[in-house]
Write an enzyme that holds these catalytic residues in place. Structure first.
Site, short mmCIF file in Angstrom:
data_model
loop_
_atom_site.label_atom_id
_atom_site.label_comp_id
_atom_site.label_asym_id
_atom_site.label_seq_id
_atom_site.Cartn_x
_atom_site.Cartn_y
_atom_site.Cartn_z
N ASP A 110 1.83 118.89 -42.94
CA ASP A 110 0.79 119.90 -43.17
C ASP A 110 0.86 120.51 -44.57
OD1 ASP A 110 2.94 121.60 -43.09
OD2 ASP A 110 2.45 122.49 -41.15
N CYS A 155 -12.37 97.50 -76.41
CA CYS A 155 -13.03 98.73 -76.89
C CYS A 155 -12.21 99.95 -76.46
CB CYS A 155 -14.44 98.85 -76.30
SG CYS A 155 -15.61 97.64 -76.90
N ASP A 175 5.30 114.59 -39.35
CA ASP A 175 5.66 115.85 -38.73
C ASP A 175 5.02 115.86 -37.34
OD1 ASP A 175 6.56 118.54 -38.53
OD2 ASP A 175 4.54 119.22 -39.00
N CYS A 222 -16.01 96.44 -73.60
CA CYS A 222 -14.93 95.61 -73.06
C CYS A 222 -13.62 96.40 -73.07
CB CYS A 222 -14.77 94.33 -73.87
SG CYS A 222 -14.37 94.65 -75.59
N ASP A 251 6.55 121.25 -44.91
CA ASP A 251 6.92 119.87 -45.23
C ASP A 251 6.91 119.60 -46.73
OD1 ASP A 251 7.03 119.10 -42.47
OD2 ASP A 251 4.85 119.12 -42.46
#
Length: 748
Positions: A636, A17, A440, A14, A640
């Site tokens: 790309d 845990c 772009d 759970c 950028d």
């Protein structure tokens, strides 16, 4: 910063845990950070290897009932590792299934007895025949003993660890509740005569012990079976890997394991074979099915100098290629690593559930004992015990812990199959809030390389014009020349040999084909030859970003070809879909304003910022964020990079294997902008699934705990039986996992 490593963790049942393991690991001297994920049953740990090692980490968690699994090396061994893990999971599932199968008949008999007793109270049926009542009176303790000490052993261990170490989890809750019910019932049965004057000795809770353990075991079985299905994306990706490669070694062809393939090896690929590593074609041609990586169904044509990717499937041709990337360097290996890390990362929305889960179990234990004490004072022992056990059983944090990670696992896996690689869960969560997408131009909206986009011919066949153009340009290395040659190849037009080839500086070229002298170049070259061309029409197309290539003889103009960086066919539809999602699209480009505006008009972009440098793109993203916008930037990943880093979500338009997929939060394989829309839809669907899961996880407890505590009993006579509490708790986890699995069926 120390070493960073991921480990699988066994024994977690759970979310509490996960909180226990995380807290224990963080206390270890030398551990810098620890992040434990219940959904993937893994821990990401950053530690100082001089102070701590795997053995020390393992010793910390093993007394608490958990164990760390040392990961194997990356690469081809991942396949066997994941297969071993799945086999182990299936073995656990089989063992649990056998226990569930053995206890369910006992639970059905218990429910039959409980139902009869209930119907007697409502005077629907008469008292149970004495012989049958005595039979069940002696049978139920045997059933309950088997249920608690065989099927319920994990819950007894959870109780024992709580008493020894003070660490409580879901098993502790169930252990306390079922042991309390069993001990009360055993005491009443063993000392029936002595206690009859103080208690109703005819009423015991053996049936509660049996049915609660049966329902919870059934719920854990269904949850485990569903969880195995959530992580199948990694398994499918791993199974894409070829196990061997046919390598040229001298004059021989040798089949070797892919682990033995070296950089520069020449590999032979036959029809129907998987491509073992990344590389570039050196001989032959074929069509390669890249659908399992890119999501695109159509096979892609491959010729000499084209790149191929590990895990993709060759269709009909044979070819040879040089190995460029092997082992963990291949695109498939990087994708697998990225998907694994994304699935095991935590989304910010999970923080609330984690905080609640960490304190939830101790609070529930305290609340259960307070309720027991209150009802012992003002009510009866059976009522107090019913409320006590009911609270412990209903208040399981399993569903809460599964709500976020299961949806993330399924969402990231679905994205990977669609060619959308998500770096982490936080990125996936952020993406659904995006209201501006900045793109772009080159490589995102356009294809990023020149193409022949139009051809006007005069007094000559179009095919003949293409043949002459390609024959002349085949000698040139210029990108425009490449565009014409590729167009000819794609249209299966053969070349002729051009002789007496001569460059006309700044204007074009001239050469002879079959004894005829041809001229190829710009408007100035045509004017020098004395030919009339429609300069205004050509200038208009030049403004739109097209480059004219004019073919002529000394006598006349034969053809005008226009070469341009063409708009991707899917770009217009992608922008339209972004608009439907309420997202504004801004295009940033270093190109001139006229060309940029023309392309923006073609695809329906809202705003254009042209003639910008990388730092200008960064400033534009900042300006949009300053206006309160949540910005996704698609580019790309090279020029950028500053804007990608600044954006709330950076999206790399990966074409082939060149762009590092680690450079952005999301990578769209094959540079397909339509996948950007799918990525946003995936984010929205995943977040919707997480919110639904959290709602149901909290609602079970918000309604169930007061009901089990008897809060509504004085006013309405409502009390949640521990049996129904066990059923509700079991199916809360199953409903959450099932809701996450629904994502697989959704269309992006």
């Amino acid at each position: 910063m120390g070493d960073f490593q991921s480990f699988k963790i066994k024994g977690m049942h759970c979310a509490s845990c996960a909180a226990i393991v995380e807290k224990a690991l963080k206390k270890v001297d030398g551990v810098e950070t620890a992040e434990v994920n219940y959904g993937t049953e893994s821990a990401k740990i950053s530690f100082d290897s001089k102070k701590v090692d795997f053995e020390k980490l393992s010793k910390v968690v093993s007394p608490l009932g958990y164990s760390l699994v040392m990961p194997k090396v990356e690469g081809h061994e991942q396949v066997s590792e994941i297969n071993d893990a799945k086999k182990q999971k299936l073995a656990e599932l089989k063992g649990l299934g056998m226990k569930v199968f053995s206890i369910m008949p006992l639970a059905l008999i218990s429910i039959f007895v409980m139902t009869w007793d209930a119907l007697v109270q409502f005077q629907v049926v008469g008292e149970m025949p004495m012989i049958l009542e005595e039979f069940f009176h002696h049978l139920m303790p045997i059933f309950a003993t088997y249920a608690l000490f065989v099927v319920g052993m994990p819950y007894l261990l959870g109780l024992w660890r709580f008493l020894r170490y003070g660490k409580a989890n879901m098993d502790t809750l169930i252990g306390i509740g079922t042991v309390a019910a069993f001990l009360y019932s055993f005491t009443v049965t063993a000392f029936e005569e002595d206690l009859s004057q103080y208690l109703d000795v005819n009423h015991n809770y053996y049936d509660v012990t049996i049915v609660v353990i049966a329902f919870i075991s059934l719920g854990k079985y269904l949850e485990m079976r569903s969880k195995i299905k959530t992580g199948d994306a990694i398994e499918k990706l791993l199974n894409l890997q070829a196990k061997t490669a046919l390598v040229k070694r001298g004059e021989n062809e040798v089949e070797v394991p892919i682990s033995e393939v070296k950089h520069g090896d020449i590999i032979i690929v036959k029809p129907g074979s998987k491509i073992p590593v990344d590389g570039v074609l050196t001989q032959g041609s074929s069509f390669v099915d890249e659908s399992m990586i890119s999501g695109e169904p159509m096979p892609v044509g491959k010729n000499v100098d084209d790149k191929v990717v590990a895990g993709t499937m060759n269709t009909n041709g044979s070819f040879e290629f040089k190995a460029l990337k092997v082992g963990a360097e291949t695109m498939l290996a990087r994708i697998i690593k990225m998907v694994e890390e994304a699935q095991s990362s935590k989304a910010p929305i999970q923080a609330l559930a984690d905080k609640i889960s960490a304190v939830f179990v101790p609070i529930v234990i305290v609340l259960a004992f307070i309720t027991l004490g209150v009802w012992l004072l003002v009510g009866s022992v059976p009522f107090a015990l019913t409320s006590f056990v009911g609270i412990l059983v209903i208040a399981c944090p399993c569903a809460m812990g599964l709500a976020t990670p299961t949806a993330i696992i399924v969402g990231v896996g679905k994205g990977a199959r669609e060619g959308i690689l998500v770096k982490d869960a936080a990125t996936l969560e952020k993406l659904h809030k995006v209201n501006v997408v900045v793109v772009d131009k080159t490589g995102t909206i356009t294809k990023g390389k020149p193409e022949l986009v139009s051809l006007k011919v005069t007094g000559i066949e179009e095919k003949e014009a293409v043949k002459i153009l390609a024959s002349l340009e085949s000698r040139s290395e210029h990108p425009i020349a490449h565009a014409i040659v590729i167009y000819a190849k794609e249209n299966k037009v053969d070349f002729d040999e051009a002789v007496d080839f001569e460059s006309v500086k700044g204007k074009g070229v001239k050469a002879k084909i079959d004894g005829v002298e041809y001229f190829l170049g710009n408007v100035k070259l045509m004017e020098d030859l004395g030919h009339q061309v429609d300069s205004k029409a050509i200038e208009k197309e030049t403004i739109e970003g097209k480059t004219p290539v004019i073919l002529a003889t000394k006598e006349k103009v034969l053809a005008i070809a226009m070469v341009a960086d063409a708009v991707k066919p899917e770009a217009k539809e992608a922008v339209e879909k972004l608009h439907k999602l309420g997202i504004r699209v801004v295009m940033l480009t270093g190109d001139n304003k006229n060309t940029a505006q023309f392309i923006a008009n073609q695809v329906g972009i809202d705003e254009v910022v042209a003639e910008v440098l990388p730092q200008d793109k960064l400033m534009k993203v900042r300006d949009l964020q300053a206006d309160g916008m949540v910005v996704a930037m698609a580019g790309d990943g090279v020029n950028d990079a500053p804007a990608l880093a600044q954006a709330d979500v950076g999206i790399a338009m990966s074409t082939g294997t060149d762009v590092a997929i680690e450079s952005a939060g999301i990578t769209l394989l094959h540079g397909d902008i339509s996948k950007l829309v799918k990525a946003i839809r995936l984010s929205k669907l995943t977040m919707r699934g997480i919110k639904q899961n959290l709602f149901w996880a909290f609602i079970y407890n918000i309604i169930g705990i007061p009901l089990a505590a008897g809060v509504f009993y004085p006013l309405f006579g409502w009390l949640l039986s521990p049996v129904f509490a066990g059923l509700a708790m079991a199916f809360s986890s199953v409903s959450v996992v099932s809701n996450s699995l629904r994502l697989k069926l959704k269309k992006l």
